[in-house]
Design an enzyme around this catalytic site. Structure first.
Site, PDB file in Angstrom:
ATOM      1  N   ASP A 104      74.757 107.806   6.283  1.00  0.00           N
ATOM      2  CA  ASP A 104      76.101 107.730   6.852  1.00  0.00           C
ATOM      3  C   ASP A 104      76.589 109.170   7.001  1.00  0.00           C
ATOM      4  OD1 ASP A 104      78.858 107.608   7.285  1.00  0.00           O
ATOM      5  OD2 ASP A 104      79.117 105.813   6.050  1.00  0.00           O
ATOM      6  N   LYS A 129      86.596 108.395  12.969  1.00  0.00           N
ATOM      7  CA  LYS A 129      86.965 109.658  12.327  1.00  0.00           C
ATOM      8  C   LYS A 129      86.781 110.819  13.309  1.00  0.00           C
ATOM      9  CE  LYS A 129      87.638 106.958   8.788  1.00  0.00           C
ATOM     10  NZ  LYS A 129      86.641 105.964   8.672  1.00  0.00           N
ATOM     11  N   ARG A 164      79.814  91.228  25.325  1.00  0.00           N
ATOM     12  CA  ARG A 164      79.299  91.257  23.940  1.00  0.00           C
ATOM     13  C   ARG A 164      77.890  91.839  23.899  1.00  0.00           C
ATOM     14  NH1 ARG A 164      77.091  86.951  21.593  1.00  0.00           N
ATOM     15  NH2 ARG A 164      78.497  85.437  22.536  1.00  0.00           N
ATOM     16  N   TYR A 211      81.576 105.212   0.212  1.00  0.00           N
ATOM     17  CA  TYR A 211      82.823 104.623   0.686  1.00  0.00           C
ATOM     18  C   TYR A 211      83.004 103.230   0.064  1.00  0.00           C
ATOM     19  CZ  TYR A 211      86.121 102.496   3.939  1.00  0.00           C
ATOM     20  OH  TYR A 211      87.184 101.831   4.473  1.00  0.00           O
TER      21      TYR A 211
HETATM   22  C1  LIG Z   1      81.980 107.376   4.954  1.00  0.00           C
HETATM   23  C2  LIG Z   1      82.520 106.167   5.650  1.00  0.00           C
HETATM   24  N1  LIG Z   1      81.671 105.287   6.189  1.00  0.00           N
HETATM   25  C3  LIG Z   1      82.114 104.176   6.838  1.00  0.00           C
HETATM   26  C4  LIG Z   1      83.456 103.913   6.949  1.00  0.00           C
HETATM   27  C5  LIG Z   1      83.926 102.670   7.652  1.00  0.00           C
HETATM   28  O1  LIG Z   1      84.420 102.973   8.914  1.00  0.00           O
HETATM   29  P1  LIG Z   1      85.500 102.077   9.709  1.00  0.00           P
HETATM   30  O2  LIG Z   1      86.790 102.195   8.989  1.00  0.00           O
HETATM   31  O3  LIG Z   1      85.488 102.661  11.074  1.00  0.00           O
HETATM   32  O4  LIG Z   1      84.973 100.666   9.679  1.00  0.00           O
HETATM   33  C6  LIG Z   1      84.379 104.816   6.404  1.00  0.00           C
HETATM   34  C7  LIG Z   1      85.838 104.553   6.526  1.00  0.00           C
HETATM   35  O5  LIG Z   1      86.655 105.253   5.978  1.00  0.00           O
HETATM   36  C8  LIG Z   1      83.904 105.964   5.730  1.00  0.00           C
HETATM   37  O6  LIG Z   1      84.740 106.871   5.171  1.00  0.00           O
END
Ligand SMILES: Cc1ncc(COP(=O)(O)O)c(C=O)c1O
Length: 407
Positions: free
Chosen positions: A188, A213, A63, A116
């Site tokens: 992000d 992704k 962890r 998101y």
């Molecule tokens: C722009 C963006 N940020 C964060 C996330 C969250 O990622 P995760 O699904 O790996 O937790 C996503 C998920 O689709 C996303 O599109």
């Protein structure tokens, strides 16, 4: 053993292959081993105490740290040009860690208007419980950003390219506005990883990613990352996300992401190429009202895209169908089209090897309050596409065939 490489002097593709991946000291394994262990034993009680106190480098408990995850973190830091990186179990783990690092009760966060849906939920529902005020602004408009800042604003949080409207934000100018006022900037960068956009080089303090992704790129692992300066990340690692809230990735997932990243340069080229080809096809299709892809010269944000992305315009785009196609409601026309694709899969997420298509209003953004969806332009006619790595001609033929059902 290999010599140490200076990644600041090497190209992106070389960095993605070699960073973090020294031959393993035990047997010289060239591929990083998966240290699938929860705990590590010490030769002596003294050694255990020293590792726990930080006097001696080493691992004690997964962890808090694991060699496979450390290798991934080294590659992630080279990816974004940061001093250090923290790998997390998911993108949301990274978003949460970055937010908790900078905001406390009584603070204000100004966030991008279109983000998101799970991140939007954290801002709306979770942070208010800690008495952290959050308001939103249009981050494609610098005056709106400056105008949204309050006396107690501690953080600007936005997506380099917004989900799902593909709106770009001028990271350099926004960072300037923030830093003039002593405010931190978190971006992000999930939609536009290098070589597309490098937020740290444009002034951001931290970058967060869903490595699920493009960074992993194979659609077989959930993961996240926070990347930036070491002094910004140390408290997150030891006091917030990783160790205490337990957002640690499994060593196996760290291995998968590490492996996926080695082909990132080649993959990103193909994603960008296919994204551009699909966007150009859609722009010329009579059933399409509007295409959201800043790589198109017709996009109002094309000049900013050229400046920030230098030709790598990405593999993700969205488009809206025209109203009243064959007397259908917009949602029904979208469903008919989605059900007619044969190569693309109907699925959320993005950056997979295969092309993915989804209906944002009923899928990824279904949980966003309807008035907010409407304000952001996420209509029932909107479809999001993540262009995969298939042969361009096959994809275009499939899009042509699917659209013919609307004629
Ligand atoms: C722009 C963006 N940020 C964060 C996330 C969250 O990622 P995760 O699904 O790996 O937790 C996503 C998920 O689709 C996303 O599109």
């Amino acid at each position: 053993m290999k010599r140490k490489l200076d990644f600041s002097k090497l190209g992106f593709g070389t960095g993605m292959i070699h960073a973090g991946q020294e031959p393993d000291p035990s047997y010289g394994a060239l591929a990083t081993p998966i240290y699938q262990t929860s705990t590590f034993c010490f030769d002596t009680a003294e050694e255990g105490g020293e590792i726990f106190s930080g006097e001696r480098a080493g691992y004690a408990y997964t962890r808090g740290g694991n060699p496979t995850t450390t290798a991934l973190e080294q590659k992630l830091s080279i990816l974004e040009g940061g001093e250090a990186a923290i790998a997390t179990a998911s993108g949301m783990g990274a978003v949460g860690g970055a937010l908790l690092a900078y905001a406390k009760a009584g603070d204000h966060i100004l966030r991008g208007r279109c983000i998101y849906s799970c991140t939007e939920h954290v801002f709306r529902e979770n942070l208010s419980k800690f008495n952290i005020e959050v308001t939103s602004a249009d981050f494609s408009d610098l005056e709106a950003v400056a105008g949204g800042i309050k006396e107690n604003t501690k953080l600007l949080y936005f997506e380099s390219m917004s989900n799902p409207m593909m709106e770009l934000s001028d990271i350099r100018e926004i960072s300037r506005i923030a830093h003039d006022r002593g405010i931190k900037v978190v971006v992000d960068n999930t939609f536009t990883p290098p070589p597309e956009i490098r937020p740290l080089s444009l002034g951001a303090d931290l970058v967060v990613h869903s490595t699920t992704k493009y960074i992993n790129g194979h659609g077989d692992a959930i993961g996240g990352a926070i990347i930036g300066a070491k002094e910004e990340l140390d408290p997150i690692r030891s006091g917030i996300t990783t160790k205490l809230l337990g957002t640690t990735p499994s060593p196996f997932n760290s291995y998968l992401v590490l492996r996926g990243m080695q082909t990132m340069e080649l993959r990103m080229q193909r994603h960008c190429e296919n994204g551009f080809a699909i966007a150009s096809f859609l722009e010329g299709n009579p059933h399409v009202k509007r295409v959201y892809y800043p790589g198109l010269s017709s996009s109002p944000q094309h000049a900013l895209a050229e400046r920030m992305m230098k030709g790598n315009y990405g593999g993700i785009l969205a488009f809206e169908l025209k109203d009243g196609i064959r007397g259908m409601k917009a949602f029904d026309a979208c469903k008919k089209l989605l059900n007619s694709f044969t190569i693309p899969s109907i699925a959320v997420s993005l950056g997979d090897p295969g092309t993915l298509v989804e209906h944002a209003a009923s899928m990824t953004h279904g949980a966003v309050p309807a008035e907010e969806r409407e304000r952001e332009g996420i209509t029932d006619a909107l479809i999001r596409v993540s262009a995969g790595l298939e042969d361009k001609e096959d994809l275009l033929a499939d899009f042509r065939a699917a659209f013919s059902v609307l004629d």
